[in-house]
Motif scaffolding. Sequence first.
Motif, mmCIF file in Angstrom:
data_model
loop_
_atom_site.group_PDB
_atom_site.id
_atom_site.type_symbol
_atom_site.label_atom_id
_atom_site.label_comp_id
_atom_site.label_asym_id
_atom_site.label_seq_id
_atom_site.Cartn_x
_atom_site.Cartn_y
_atom_site.Cartn_z
ATOM 1 N N GLY A 236 6.844 23.676 37.887
ATOM 2 C CA GLY A 236 7.389 24.525 36.948
ATOM 3 C C GLY A 236 6.580 23.818 35.822
ATOM 4 N N ALA A 237 6.237 22.875 35.453
ATOM 5 C CA ALA A 237 5.667 22.324 33.689
ATOM 6 C C ALA A 237 4.553 23.836 33.642
ATOM 7 C CB ALA A 237 5.423 20.783 33.544
ATOM 8 N N VAL A 238 3.474 23.524 34.983
ATOM 9 C CA VAL A 238 2.248 23.888 34.757
ATOM 10 C C VAL A 238 2.443 25.442 33.910
ATOM 11 C CG1 VAL A 238 0.432 24.847 36.045
ATOM 12 C CG2 VAL A 238 0.956 22.684 35.449
ATOM 13 N N ARG A 239 2.949 26.183 35.518
ATOM 14 C CA ARG A 239 4.137 27.303 35.486
ATOM 15 C C ARG A 239 4.882 27.908 33.768
ATOM 16 N NH1 ARG A 239 6.446 27.341 39.945
ATOM 17 N NH2 ARG A 239 7.857 27.156 39.072
ATOM 18 N N ASP A 240 5.556 27.183 33.473
ATOM 19 C CA ASP A 240 6.537 27.389 32.203
ATOM 20 C C ASP A 240 5.085 27.157 30.483
ATOM 21 O OD1 ASP A 240 8.285 28.114 34.310
ATOM 22 O OD2 ASP A 240 9.123 26.276 33.598
ATOM 23 N N HIS A 241 4.794 26.544 30.895
ATOM 24 C CA HIS A 241 4.067 26.190 29.363
ATOM 25 C C HIS A 241 2.750 26.450 28.704
ATOM 26 C CE1 HIS A 241 7.951 23.946 28.355
ATOM 27 N NE2 HIS A 241 7.573 23.598 29.563
ATOM 28 N N LEU A 242 2.003 26.245 30.692
ATOM 29 C CA LEU A 242 0.538 25.990 30.596
ATOM 30 C C LEU A 242 0.106 27.587 31.347
ATOM 31 C CD1 LEU A 242 -1.085 22.857 32.042
ATOM 32 C CD2 LEU A 242 -0.936 23.194 29.677
ATOM 33 N N VAL A 243 0.822 28.026 31.883
ATOM 34 C CA VAL A 243 0.564 29.261 31.823
ATOM 35 C C VAL A 243 0.799 30.766 30.984
ATOM 36 C CG1 VAL A 243 1.095 31.297 33.972
ATOM 37 C CG2 VAL A 243 0.672 29.371 34.465
ATOM 38 N N THR A 244 2.174 30.361 30.462
ATOM 39 C CA THR A 244 2.762 31.128 29.234
ATOM 40 C C THR A 244 1.186 31.351 28.309
ATOM 41 O OG1 THR A 244 4.681 30.502 30.143
ATOM 42 C CG2 THR A 244 4.710 31.310 28.055
ATOM 43 N N ALA A 245 1.300 29.399 27.617
ATOM 44 C CA ALA A 245 -0.046 29.787 26.731
ATOM 45 C C ALA A 245 -1.509 30.333 26.816
ATOM 46 C CB ALA A 245 -0.322 27.884 26.704
ATOM 47 N N ALA A 246 -1.382 29.420 28.206
ATOM 48 C CA ALA A 246 -2.437 30.663 28.231
ATOM 49 C C ALA A 246 -3.223 32.148 28.738
ATOM 50 C CB ALA A 246 -3.549 30.066 30.020
ATOM 51 N N ARG A 247 -1.858 32.596 28.743
ATOM 52 C CA ARG A 247 -1.951 34.279 29.005
ATOM 53 C C ARG A 247 -1.889 34.990 27.535
ATOM 54 N NH1 ARG A 247 3.190 34.740 32.911
ATOM 55 N NH2 ARG A 247 1.851 35.367 34.791
ATOM 56 N N GLU A 248 -1.737 34.157 26.198
ATOM 57 C CA GLU A 248 -1.787 34.615 24.498
ATOM 58 C C GLU A 248 -3.302 34.179 24.381
ATOM 59 O OE1 GLU A 248 0.479 35.235 23.435
ATOM 60 O OE2 GLU A 248 2.086 35.276 24.976
ATOM 61 N N ILE A 249 -4.084 34.034 25.090
ATOM 62 C CA ILE A 249 -5.748 33.843 24.627
ATOM 63 C C ILE A 249 -6.655 34.642 25.358
ATOM 64 C CG2 ILE A 249 -7.735 31.428 25.535
ATOM 65 C CD1 ILE A 249 -6.118 29.832 25.846
ATOM 66 N N PRO A 250 -7.120 35.123 24.251
ATOM 67 C CA PRO A 250 -8.321 35.830 24.087
ATOM 68 C C PRO A 250 -8.644 35.851 24.930
ATOM 69 C CG PRO A 250 -8.243 35.950 21.488
ATOM 70 C CD PRO A 250 -7.404 34.827 22.896
ATOM 71 N N GLY A 251 -9.178 36.988 26.221
ATOM 72 C CA GLY A 251 -10.766 37.160 27.217
ATOM 73 C C GLY A 251 -9.672 36.357 28.649
ATOM 74 N N TYR A 252 -8.162 36.492 28.661
ATOM 75 C CA TYR A 252 -8.154 34.845 29.969
ATOM 76 C C TYR A 252 -7.706 36.444 30.678
ATOM 77 C CZ TYR A 252 -3.753 33.980 32.521
ATOM 78 O OH TYR A 252 -3.263 33.333 33.517
#
Length: 102
Positions: free
Chosen positions: A22-38
């Motif tokens: 859940g932490a990966v989904r809620d925090h890391l995936v959410t943050a990764a989506r904001e990185i250019p080129g994701y």
Amino acid sequence: MPRAASIVEYTVKPERAEELTGAVRDHLVTAAREIPGYLGFLLFDRGENKRMAVLLFDSPAGVRTAQEVLSPVGEEHTYQLMSSGAIGSLGIVLVDDGVLAG
């Protein structure tokens, strides 16, 4: 420029496995989506409490940015749920079947 992946492997504390997912989904995936080129995020259960995350980017530069941006997020939200430290690496795509549009 070739596509690239950030590959992260770690072991999860069995009693914290669902919480970590859940932490990966809620925090890391959410943050990764904001990185250019994701391009995408996959988390694999490899058995025996082992996990592997693969984050896809349109270039190696995206992976390097992801490592800088996501390390503090992981430290805050996921590291305490692991039973081993995360080991990360950068992989360059050698074969691309074109299914992942980016």
